[in-house]
Design a protein around this motif. Structure first.
Motif, short mmCIF file in Angstrom:
data_model
loop_
_atom_site.label_atom_id
_atom_site.label_comp_id
_atom_site.label_asym_id
_atom_site.label_seq_id
_atom_site.Cartn_x
_atom_site.Cartn_y
_atom_site.Cartn_z
N GLY A 181 -9.12 3.08 -4.20
CA GLY A 181 -8.78 4.58 -4.18
C GLY A 181 -7.54 4.73 -3.52
O GLY A 181 -6.94 5.82 -3.03
N SER A 182 -6.57 3.53 -3.27
CA SER A 182 -5.46 3.59 -2.48
C SER A 182 -4.20 3.66 -3.47
O SER A 182 -3.10 4.07 -2.95
N ASP A 183 -4.49 3.76 -4.71
CA ASP A 183 -3.55 4.21 -5.80
C ASP A 183 -3.41 5.66 -5.97
O ASP A 183 -2.64 6.04 -6.86
N VAL B 225 0.93 -1.28 0.07
CA VAL B 225 -0.06 -0.07 0.03
C VAL B 225 1.08 1.29 0.00
O VAL B 225 1.75 1.33 1.03
N PRO B 226 0.66 2.14 -0.94
CA PRO B 226 1.74 3.48 -0.90
C PRO B 226 1.58 4.12 0.31
O PRO B 226 0.46 4.24 0.91
N PRO B 227 2.67 4.58 0.67
CA PRO B 227 2.70 5.40 2.01
C PRO B 227 1.83 6.49 2.25
O PRO B 227 1.44 6.73 3.18
N ASP B 228 1.64 7.16 0.96
CA ASP B 228 0.88 8.55 1.20
C ASP B 228 -0.81 8.15 0.91
O ASP B 228 -1.59 8.94 0.72
N ALA C 116 -9.24 -0.18 3.90
CA ALA C 116 -10.18 -1.22 3.11
C ALA C 116 -9.34 -1.98 2.18
O ALA C 116 -9.61 -2.97 1.76
N ALA C 117 -8.01 -1.51 1.61
CA ALA C 117 -7.26 -2.26 0.78
C ALA C 117 -6.51 -3.48 1.42
O ALA C 117 -6.61 -4.65 0.92
N MET C 118 -5.99 -3.17 2.66
CA MET C 118 -5.58 -4.27 3.47
C MET C 118 -6.48 -5.31 3.77
O MET C 118 -6.24 -6.49 3.93
#
Length: 161
Positions: A153-155, A120-123, A131-133
């Motif tokens: 929306g994690s990207d 997951v990107p740090p920002d 949600a992604a995790m």
């Protein structure tokens, strides 16, 4: 003898890993099934793109649950700089770098046992990261990391406050 008494022997994923996050620990979720049928075995949300600061925390956390980590495969474009190895708890862990952009981290335990973690990107905003995790660690997950990050929306970085 319990698994925790034999740190160098391969172990299955733990039945449950739900602990409070302490300052200075890796933000990590692991799949909580022994089956390992999904595409991903877990997810990692580093705090920065500084691999020298982030990777030792991840390796220490994984070693506690999985046993000795020998190699880590990272996407070179996701990090500021990548060394070829790091020292963690007195052990050398080799780092492989690939320019694949697939949003995963490959962990090798022993000679051939591999675990795939979504990166997951740090920002990423906290809600999107959670949600992604959560989606990545579902036992029935068949969606690749990149698509999970897009769907949640994690990207994309969070909007400025």
């Amino acid at each position: 003898m319990a698994d925790s008494d034999t740190p160098d022997l391969p172990r299955l994923l733990p039945d449950a890993v739900h602990r409070s996050v302490k300052p200075g620990t890796a933000l990590l979720r692991l799949e909580t099934t022994h089956a390992r049928e999904g595409i991903l075995d877990g997810a990692w949300w580093p705090r920065s793109r500084d691999v020298g600061a982030e990777l030792p925390l991840l390796i220490s956390a994984l070693t506690e649950h999985l046993g000795t980590v020998t190699r880590v495969g990272l996407d070179g474009s996701a990090w500021d700089e990548l060394p070829t190895r790091v020292m963690v708890d007195g052990r050398v862990v080799h780092i492989d770098s690939f320019p694949v952009g697939d949003d995963t981290v490959l962990i090798t335990r022993g000679d051939r046992d591999h675990f795939s973690l979504m990166l997951v990107p740090p920002d990423t905003s906290p809600d999107a990261a959670r949600a992604a995790m959560a989606r990545a660690v579902r036992a029935d997950n068949v969606t690749e990391a990149k698509q999970i990050l897009i769907d949640t929306g994690s990207d994309t970085p969070p909007a400025p406050a």
